[in-house]
Design a protein around this motif. Structure first.
Motif, mmCIF file in Angstrom:
data_model
loop_
_atom_site.group_PDB
_atom_site.id
_atom_site.type_symbol
_atom_site.label_atom_id
_atom_site.label_comp_id
_atom_site.label_asym_id
_atom_site.label_seq_id
_atom_site.Cartn_x
_atom_site.Cartn_y
_atom_site.Cartn_z
ATOM 1 N N UNK A 192 -2.818 -7.242 -4.322
ATOM 2 C CA UNK A 192 -2.734 -5.816 -4.637
ATOM 3 C C UNK A 192 -1.356 -5.235 -4.337
ATOM 4 N N UNK A 193 -0.745 -5.717 -3.262
ATOM 5 C CA UNK A 193 0.628 -5.281 -2.946
ATOM 6 C C UNK A 193 1.582 -5.738 -4.043
ATOM 7 N N UNK A 194 1.449 -6.997 -4.446
ATOM 8 C CA UNK A 194 2.363 -7.572 -5.442
ATOM 9 C C UNK A 194 2.264 -6.841 -6.781
ATOM 10 N N UNK A 195 1.087 -6.332 -7.099
ATOM 11 C CA UNK A 195 0.896 -5.612 -8.354
ATOM 12 C C UNK A 195 1.200 -4.117 -8.218
ATOM 13 N N UNK A 196 1.539 -3.696 -7.019
ATOM 14 C CA UNK A 196 1.851 -2.296 -6.795
ATOM 15 C C UNK A 196 0.652 -1.375 -6.863
#
Length: 388
Positions: free
Chosen positions: A329-333
């Motif tokens: 979720x962090x990587x996808x913003x």
């Protein structure tokens, strides 16, 4: 001389043993043929090996303590144990620990004790396990030791179910004069203001704490008081449990692991006060989680110290899957970088799933694989900014 006797016995008896005992292994067949049936010592060793399952070395050692003059009496013991579900390995272990059991009166001595524990609530593998792991139970007096101890426990923990739970924690108390040894410590806790319900809880979860030498028990209680635990709160009892569950050397070693990962004395004290069970984690788990949180996930030592409950959760089933989901979720913003991740690891399963799985499943379907542990966790890296 012994080697000559063995050789002679083998020559005389090989035919008999190989024909009447076809299932014997070559080793046991060879051993059996070395025994002269008229030799009482040899008969004892033979019985212990062939009927009880002891190794030759253990049988020889046990034969110095027992002399089996009749297979009938000893067979009755083995048959009794089998009837209660004891396996061959358990019987072997039991006899190895206490060879004298094989000479016991199966019906008058052993059965009443086993029946007592079964009627109390122990059954199946629990029944056999508790007796094998604590063989002195069958050597203790039923009327003078076992029953008085159980009656004492029942006065405090009330039900047979609770008595069984207590004995599963420690059957050592069955070897003690509980009235004489435990009551003074119970009275001491009462005097400090510990509620009766909490004392009863301590008896259940850590009965051995109340059979420790009074000097050591007082040292533990004093340490718990100095840490600021409130006697009226349940955490007080948990702190007593934790500190009496290990030696001071073990305590110091575990504490040193926390300190080596950057915890201050104050942070350690605070973490233990919040969650006393923290110190019951193994040294391996403590080191593994600290390394993961600080070295791989990038949390600050002070952040980890504020969430000691995490050390009681499953590393594989909870920590890694949740971190893997948040990594995606962090990587996808999809979530903010200043999210307090360590607290998200601490929330309930339902709350985490609603907040991060249900809400983002459409935008990031791979989080299901992450949550199942199929993607693993590679670190937050630049996508994660530690909370302040």
């Amino acid at each position: 001389m012994f080697r000559i006797v063995c050789k002679t016995s083998v020559n005389r008896s090989t035919k008999h043993w190989t024909t009447t005992n076809p299932k014997l292994t070559p080793f046991s067949r060879l051993f059996s043929t070395t025994l002269n049936p008229t030799d009482q010592h040899s008969f004892t060793v033979s019985f212990l090996v062939n009927s009880c399952g002891l190794s030759l070395e253990s049988a020889i050692s046990a034969s110095k303590l027992v002399n089996i003059d009749s297979a009938e009496k000893s067979d009755a013991v083995i048959n009794l144990l089998k009837s209660y579900g004891f396996t061959k390995t358990q019987i072997s272990t039991l006899i190895s620990k206490r060879p004298s059991f094989i000479l016991s009166n199966a019906e008058k001595i052993l059965r009443p004790k086993i029946e007592f524990f079964r009627n109390l609530g122990f059954s199946g593998s629990d029944l056999t396990r508790i007796i094998v792991s604590n063989s002195y139970i069958l050597a203790s007096s039923l009327s003078n030791t076992i029953i008085p101890c159980v009656d004492f426990l029942r006065r405090y923990v009330e039900t047979n179910e609770n008595v069984v739970y207590t004995l599963k924690q420690s059957t050592w108390i069955l070897r003690r004069n509980v009235d004489k040894i435990m009551v003074p410590k119970i009275d001491a806790l009462h005097a400090l203001g510990v509620p009766k319900a909490h004392i009863n809880r301590l008896i259940m979860i850590q009965p051995r704490s109340l059979i420790l030498p009074m000097k050591y028990f007082k040292e533990v209680v004093r340490s718990v008081e100095e840490m600021g635990f409130d006697p009226k709160r349940r955490s007080y009892i948990l702190a007593v449990k934790a500190m009496t569950k290990m030696t001071k050397a073990t305590w110091d070693k575990k504490k040193e692991i926390f300190m080596s990962y950057g915890w201050s004395e104050k942070e350690f004290h605070s973490a233990f006060t919040v969650q006393p069970m923290l110190m019951l984690c193994s040294e391996k788990k403590i080191r593994e989680l600290l390394h993961f949180f600080i070295e791989k996930a990038g949390f600050k030592p002070s952040e980890v110290a504020k969430c000691p409950n995490l050390f009681l959760t499953s590393f594989e089933k909870r920590i890694i899957p949740r971190c893997a989901v948040l990594e995606v979720l962090f990587a996808k913003g999809l979530i903010k970088k200043n999210l307090n991740v360590i607290w998200m690891l601490n929330v309930s399963k339902k709350k985490f799933e609603v907040k991060f799985l249900t809400s983002y499943l459409e935008d990031a379907p791979e989080i299901i694989k992450a949550y199942r542990g199929e993607l693993g966790f590679h670190g937050f890296g630049k996508c994660f900014k530690a909370s302040k």
